[in-house]
Design a protein around this motif. Structure first.
Motif, PDB file in Angstrom:
ATOM      1  N   THR A  98       0.833  -1.202   0.000  1.00  0.00           N
ATOM      2  CA  THR A  98       0.000   0.000   0.000  1.00  0.00           C
ATOM      3  C   THR A  98       0.866   1.249   0.000  1.00  0.00           C
ATOM      4  O   THR A  98       2.010   1.234   0.464  1.00  0.00           O
ATOM      5  CB  THR A  98      -0.936   0.024   1.215  1.00  0.00           C
ATOM      6  N   GLU A  99       0.319   2.336  -0.515  1.00  0.00           N
ATOM      7  CA  GLU A  99       1.055   3.590  -0.575  1.00  0.00           C
ATOM      8  C   GLU A  99       1.070   4.300   0.772  1.00  0.00           C
ATOM      9  O   GLU A  99       0.085   4.264   1.519  1.00  0.00           O
ATOM     10  CB  GLU A  99       0.437   4.513  -1.634  1.00  0.00           C
ATOM     11  N   ASP A 100       2.169   4.943   1.068  1.00  0.00           N
ATOM     12  CA  ASP A 100       2.320   5.772   2.264  1.00  0.00           C
ATOM     13  C   ASP A 100       2.090   7.219   1.840  1.00  0.00           C
ATOM     14  O   ASP A 100       2.921   7.798   1.129  1.00  0.00           O
ATOM     15  CB  ASP A 100       3.722   5.588   2.839  1.00  0.00           C
ATOM     16  N   PRO A 101       0.976   7.845   2.256  1.00  0.00           N
ATOM     17  CA  PRO A 101       0.673   9.197   1.775  1.00  0.00           C
ATOM     18  C   PRO A 101       1.584  10.280   2.341  1.00  0.00           C
ATOM     19  O   PRO A 101       1.524  11.428   1.896  1.00  0.00           O
ATOM     20  CB  PRO A 101      -0.777   9.409   2.231  1.00  0.00           C
ATOM     21  N   SER A 102       2.442   9.937   3.307  1.00  0.00           N
ATOM     22  CA  SER A 102       3.313  10.949   3.916  1.00  0.00           C
ATOM     23  C   SER A 102       4.701  10.995   3.295  1.00  0.00           C
ATOM     24  O   SER A 102       5.517  11.835   3.680  1.00  0.00           O
ATOM     25  CB  SER A 102       3.435  10.691   5.419  1.00  0.00           C
ATOM     26  N   LEU A 103       4.982  10.090   2.331  1.00  0.00           N
ATOM     27  CA  LEU A 103       6.329  10.021   1.762  1.00  0.00           C
ATOM     28  C   LEU A 103       6.265   9.761   0.264  1.00  0.00           C
ATOM     29  O   LEU A 103       5.581   8.845  -0.190  1.00  0.00           O
ATOM     30  CB  LEU A 103       7.129   8.904   2.448  1.00  0.00           C
ATOM     31  N   ARG A 104       6.948  10.591  -0.483  1.00  0.00           N
ATOM     32  CA  ARG A 104       7.166  10.349  -1.903  1.00  0.00           C
ATOM     33  C   ARG A 104       8.662  10.401  -2.172  1.00  0.00           C
ATOM     34  O   ARG A 104       9.458  10.806  -1.296  1.00  0.00           O
ATOM     35  CB  ARG A 104       6.449  11.401  -2.778  1.00  0.00           C
ATOM     36  N   ARG A 105       9.014  10.022  -3.379  1.00  0.00           N
ATOM     37  CA  ARG A 105      10.403  10.146  -3.804  1.00  0.00           C
ATOM     38  C   ARG A 105      10.453  10.938  -5.102  1.00  0.00           C
ATOM     39  O   ARG A 105       9.461  11.017  -5.830  1.00  0.00           O
ATOM     40  CB  ARG A 105      11.044   8.770  -3.954  1.00  0.00           C
ATOM     41  N   SER A 106      11.619  11.489  -5.360  1.00  0.00           N
ATOM     42  CA  SER A 106      11.794  12.290  -6.569  1.00  0.00           C
ATOM     43  C   SER A 106      13.128  11.954  -7.204  1.00  0.00           C
ATOM     44  O   SER A 106      14.118  11.683  -6.503  1.00  0.00           O
ATOM     45  CB  SER A 106      11.733  13.781  -6.236  1.00  0.00           C
ATOM     46  N   ILE A 107      13.135  11.981  -8.537  1.00  0.00           N
ATOM     47  CA  ILE A 107      14.377  11.793  -9.285  1.00  0.00           C
ATOM     48  C   ILE A 107      14.375  12.772 -10.446  1.00  0.00           C
ATOM     49  O   ILE A 107      13.355  12.983 -11.101  1.00  0.00           O
ATOM     50  CB  ILE A 107      14.531  10.329  -9.763  1.00  0.00           C
ATOM     51  N   GLY A 108      15.516  13.437 -10.668  1.00  0.00           N
ATOM     52  CA  GLY A 108      15.607  14.450 -11.719  1.00  0.00           C
ATOM     53  C   GLY A 108      16.823  14.216 -12.604  1.00  0.00           C
ATOM     54  O   GLY A 108      17.856  13.681 -12.164  1.00  0.00           O
ATOM     55  N   TRP A 109      16.694  14.615 -13.846  1.00  0.00           N
ATOM     56  CA  TRP A 109      17.770  14.520 -14.838  1.00  0.00           C
ATOM     57  C   TRP A 109      18.865  15.521 -14.494  1.00  0.00           C
ATOM     58  O   TRP A 109      18.595  16.725 -14.313  1.00  0.00           O
ATOM     59  CB  TRP A 109      17.191  14.792 -16.222  1.00  0.00           C
ATOM     60  N   ALA A 110      20.112  15.061 -14.419  1.00  0.00           N
ATOM     61  CA  ALA A 110      21.241  15.920 -14.066  1.00  0.00           C
ATOM     62  C   ALA A 110      21.797  16.602 -15.315  1.00  0.00           C
ATOM     63  O   ALA A 110      22.938  16.358 -15.726  1.00  0.00           O
ATOM     64  CB  ALA A 110      22.326  15.102 -13.367  1.00  0.00           C
ATOM     65  N   ASN A 111      20.992  17.479 -15.888  1.00  0.00           N
ATOM     66  CA  ASN A 111      21.396  18.169 -17.104  1.00  0.00           C
ATOM     67  C   ASN A 111      20.358  19.262 -17.376  1.00  0.00           C
ATOM     68  O   ASN A 111      19.370  19.392 -16.652  1.00  0.00           O
ATOM     69  CB  ASN A 111      21.472  17.190 -18.283  1.00  0.00           C
ATOM     70  N   PHE A 112      20.595  20.037 -18.429  1.00  0.00           N
ATOM     71  CA  PHE A 112      19.616  21.050 -18.841  1.00  0.00           C
ATOM     72  C   PHE A 112      19.793  21.300 -20.333  1.00  0.00           C
ATOM     73  O   PHE A 112      20.891  21.128 -20.884  1.00  0.00           O
ATOM     74  CB  PHE A 112      19.796  22.351 -18.052  1.00  0.00           C
ATOM     75  N   TRP A 113      18.691  21.729 -20.975  1.00  0.00           N
ATOM     76  CA  TRP A 113      18.685  21.841 -22.428  1.00  0.00           C
ATOM     77  C   TRP A 113      19.510  23.007 -22.979  1.00  0.00           C
ATOM     78  O   TRP A 113      19.724  23.097 -24.185  1.00  0.00           O
ATOM     79  CB  TRP A 113      17.245  21.943 -22.942  1.00  0.00           C
ATOM     80  N   ASP A 114      20.020  23.875 -22.129  1.00  0.00           N
ATOM     81  CA  ASP A 114      20.919  24.934 -22.617  1.00  0.00           C
ATOM     82  C   ASP A 114      22.288  24.376 -23.023  1.00  0.00           C
ATOM     83  O   ASP A 114      23.002  25.009 -23.804  1.00  0.00           O
ATOM     84  CB  ASP A 114      21.126  26.003 -21.535  1.00  0.00           C
ATOM     85  N   TYR A 115      22.658  23.219 -22.468  1.00  0.00           N
ATOM     86  CA  TYR A 115      24.000  22.678 -22.722  1.00  0.00           C
ATOM     87  C   TYR A 115      23.997  21.152 -22.608  1.00  0.00           C
ATOM     88  O   TYR A 115      24.867  20.576 -21.942  1.00  0.00           O
ATOM     89  CB  TYR A 115      25.004  23.256 -21.727  1.00  0.00           C
ATOM     90  N   PRO A 116      23.093  20.447 -23.257  1.00  0.00           N
ATOM     91  CA  PRO A 116      22.933  19.007 -22.996  1.00  0.00           C
ATOM     92  C   PRO A 116      24.129  18.149 -23.377  1.00  0.00           C
ATOM     93  O   PRO A 116      24.304  17.057 -22.820  1.00  0.00           O
ATOM     94  CB  PRO A 116      21.706  18.631 -23.823  1.00  0.00           C
ATOM     95  N   HIS A 117      24.956  18.603 -24.312  1.00  0.00           N
ATOM     96  CA  HIS A 117      26.037  17.761 -24.822  1.00  0.00           C
ATOM     97  C   HIS A 117      27.409  18.156 -24.276  1.00  0.00           C
ATOM     98  O   HIS A 117      28.420  17.594 -24.700  1.00  0.00           O
ATOM     99  CB  HIS A 117      26.055  17.813 -26.348  1.00  0.00           C
ATOM    100  N   ASN A 118      27.448  19.074 -23.335  1.00  0.00           N
ATOM    101  CA  ASN A 118      28.724  19.566 -22.815  1.00  0.00           C
ATOM    102  C   ASN A 118      29.211  18.686 -21.667  1.00  0.00           C
ATOM    103  O   ASN A 118      29.081  19.025 -20.496  1.00  0.00           O
ATOM    104  CB  ASN A 118      28.574  21.014 -22.325  1.00  0.00           C
ATOM    105  N   THR A 119      29.767  17.530 -21.986  1.00  0.00           N
ATOM    106  CA  THR A 119      30.272  16.642 -20.953  1.00  0.00           C
ATOM    107  C   THR A 119      31.478  15.855 -21.460  1.00  0.00           C
ATOM    108  O   THR A 119      31.440  15.295 -22.563  1.00  0.00           O
ATOM    109  CB  THR A 119      29.185  15.662 -20.472  1.00  0.00           C
ATOM    110  N   PRO A 120      32.531  15.766 -20.655  1.00  0.00           N
ATOM    111  CA  PRO A 120      33.695  14.960 -21.059  1.00  0.00           C
ATOM    112  C   PRO A 120      33.440  13.459 -20.982  1.00  0.00           C
ATOM    113  O   PRO A 120      34.240  12.673 -21.487  1.00  0.00           O
ATOM    114  CB  PRO A 120      34.773  15.386 -20.055  1.00  0.00           C
TER     115      PRO A 120
END
Length: 477
Positions: A262-284
């Motif tokens: 069952t779901e716990d309504p007091s806790l969620r999780r989040s995950i985000g992409w470690a990048n941004f569209w201003d410079y998506p290909h700038n990585t060694p």
């Protein structure tokens, strides 16, 4: 340069996370993946990984291949478990609502799985939500509205989020919208209900937004408010932000499940992409490791009531990260007037401390140089400029996708600043106090940049209960 404990794509390219779904005791995490990135090919598939603790992920391969039908590749969307069998594929069927764009016209298509989310097939070639004639029409976020026994969808449509309802995931009726003209292009919407720390229940509407024109982040904006099944009424006009750094885009949240499922309504999780569209290909990492695509750490997210009666989301690194500490340095209370170099060298760690000072005579600038080169020329500065006054993460002194310093206001009269800083080979994340404020940045320190320096300029500060926990994670294959 591949990160030690953050999620990264096995090869080539990843971008948007898709909301993880809980099936058979595991969380199934889908994300956009391009196997032809390094050879210059375009288009994205949905690749899948599974996890039980939100730290260790096992790669499960491609779930929806790109260009597998005439509608083109697959963009963002969402996966649901159709417990009541409303779509016609049986009770408990796993269904994906996915954006595709044949001939450049974005619309929402239904895909179904007969193997519990491992692979998907298209349910015909016609969209279940056709494009009404607008340029941006994507990223459907779908959930079962238990109170009204129907499905609800939030869809990104330029500077607004369109709201739709359906009895069966196949036929959709537009019932409302949420419009903002001051946050750029809205993408990757989110809508969910949470129980706050005071026991009250509230709805949260979130979206990836771009507030840079107003001096705000371009990350995950959100509002607390009320939802009646067709419309959302925010408590405040201005959004709050889940992250104030430069690299937390396309973020999704997902519910925590208890041992009984069952779901716990007091806790969620989040995950985000470690990048941004201003410079998506700038990585060694393209050269060093043959890939481009990391995520920031999975967060545990809770809803709290602020001192002014407002409700906000507080983030912390997911709790299971503590199970992957290989060595702990307990450094105690360290008083600094000037600079002090720590006798700790690491490229991947979790640092915690309370920085304190005399409010009547505060220093001008306090913090840490992390990812520091042996002679100091390269580093990331994380701390607080008390004359500002603001907290900051400054990645300009190290290798980075594009220069910049993120800042958030603080109160120097409090005489303290609680910090938790996650450092990995391609990222720095700074959590302030209870995690209402977070700064996430993509950085590329060299392999020798493993030092830490404390500083307190023009005055004295004490770094209380300073701990550095070195982290090692063996990701599943």
């Amino acid at each position: 340069m591949r990160p030690e404990y953050h999620f990264s794509v096995p090869d080539n390219w990843k971008n948007d996370p898709q909301r993880p779904i809980y099936i058979d005791g595991k969380y199934h995490y889908y994300y956009l993946y391009n196997a032809d990135y390094l050879t210059g090919g375009g288009g994205t598939a949905w690749r899948r990984a599974t996890t039980r603790d939100h730290v260790v992920f096992r790669d499960e391969g491609v779930a929806i291949p790109k260009f597998s039908n005439a509608n083109g590749d697959c963009w963002s969307g969402s996966v649901v478990v159709d417990e009541h069998g409303t779509a016609g594929y049986g009770k408990g069927a796993v269904i994906a609502l996915v954006t595709q764009a044949p001939e450049g016209r974005q619309a929402q298509y239904l895909w179904y799985s007969k193997d519990r989310g491992r692979t998907f097939r298209p349910s015909g070639t016609d969209p279940v939500l056709p494009n009404p004639g607008v340029h941006d029409f994507r990223d459907p976020k779908v959930f079962w509205d238990e109170a009204r026994s129907r499905w609800f969808m939030a869809n990104a449509e330029g500077n607004l989020l369109g709201f739709y309802v359906s009895p069966n995931l196949r036929t959709w009726e537009r019932v409302g919208e949420f419009r903002r003209s001051d946050l750029g292009l809205l993408e990757c919407p989110d809508l969910f209900q949470m129980t706050a720390d005071d026991g009250t229940s509230h709805w949260i509407l979130g979206t990836s937004a771009n507030g840079k024109g107003r001096g705000l982040p371009a990350t995950y904006a959100y509002w607390s408010g009320a939802f009646d099944g067709t419309s959302f009424q925010p408590d405040e006009g201005e959004p709050q932000w889940l992250d104030w750094g430069f690299d937390f885009y396309g973020a999704v949240t997902y519910p925590h499940h208890k041992k009984d499922g069952t779901e716990d309504p007091s806790l969620r999780r989040s995950i985000g992409w470690a990048n941004f569209w201003d410079y998506p290909h700038n990585t060694p990492t393209l050269v060093t490791d043959g890939y481009n695509g990391d995520d920031m750490i999975v967060r545990d997210v809770r809803l709290k009531r602020g001192d002014g009666g407002e409700y906000y989301l507080a983030s912390s690194p997911t709790a299971a990260l503590s199970n992957h500490v290989k060595r702990t340095h307990n450094l105690g209370d360290v008083t600094v007037d000037g600079t002090k170099d720590l006798n700790v060298m690491s490229l991947a760690y979790d640092l915690t401390c309370d920085i304190t000072w005399d409010p009547a005579s505060p220093p001008a600038n306090v913090g840490l140089e992390i990812c520091r080169a042996p002679q100091g020329g390269r580093h990331v500065a994380a701390g607080a400029y008390l004359k500002g006054p603001f907290a900051y993460v400054n990645r300009k002194p190290t290798v980075n996708p594009t220069g910049g310093e993120s800042q958030t206001p603080i109160d120097p009269s409090s005489g303290r600043l609680k910090l938790r800083i996650l450092v990995d080979r391609t990222s720095v994340e700074m959590f302030i106090d209870d995690g209402r404020i977070v700064h996430s940045h993509r950085v590329f320190p060299l392999g020798v940049d493993d030092r830490i320096r404390l500083y307190s300029h023009e005055g004295t500060a004490t770094f209380k209960d300073l701990k550095v926990r070195e982290i090692r994670v063996r990701q599943g294959k």
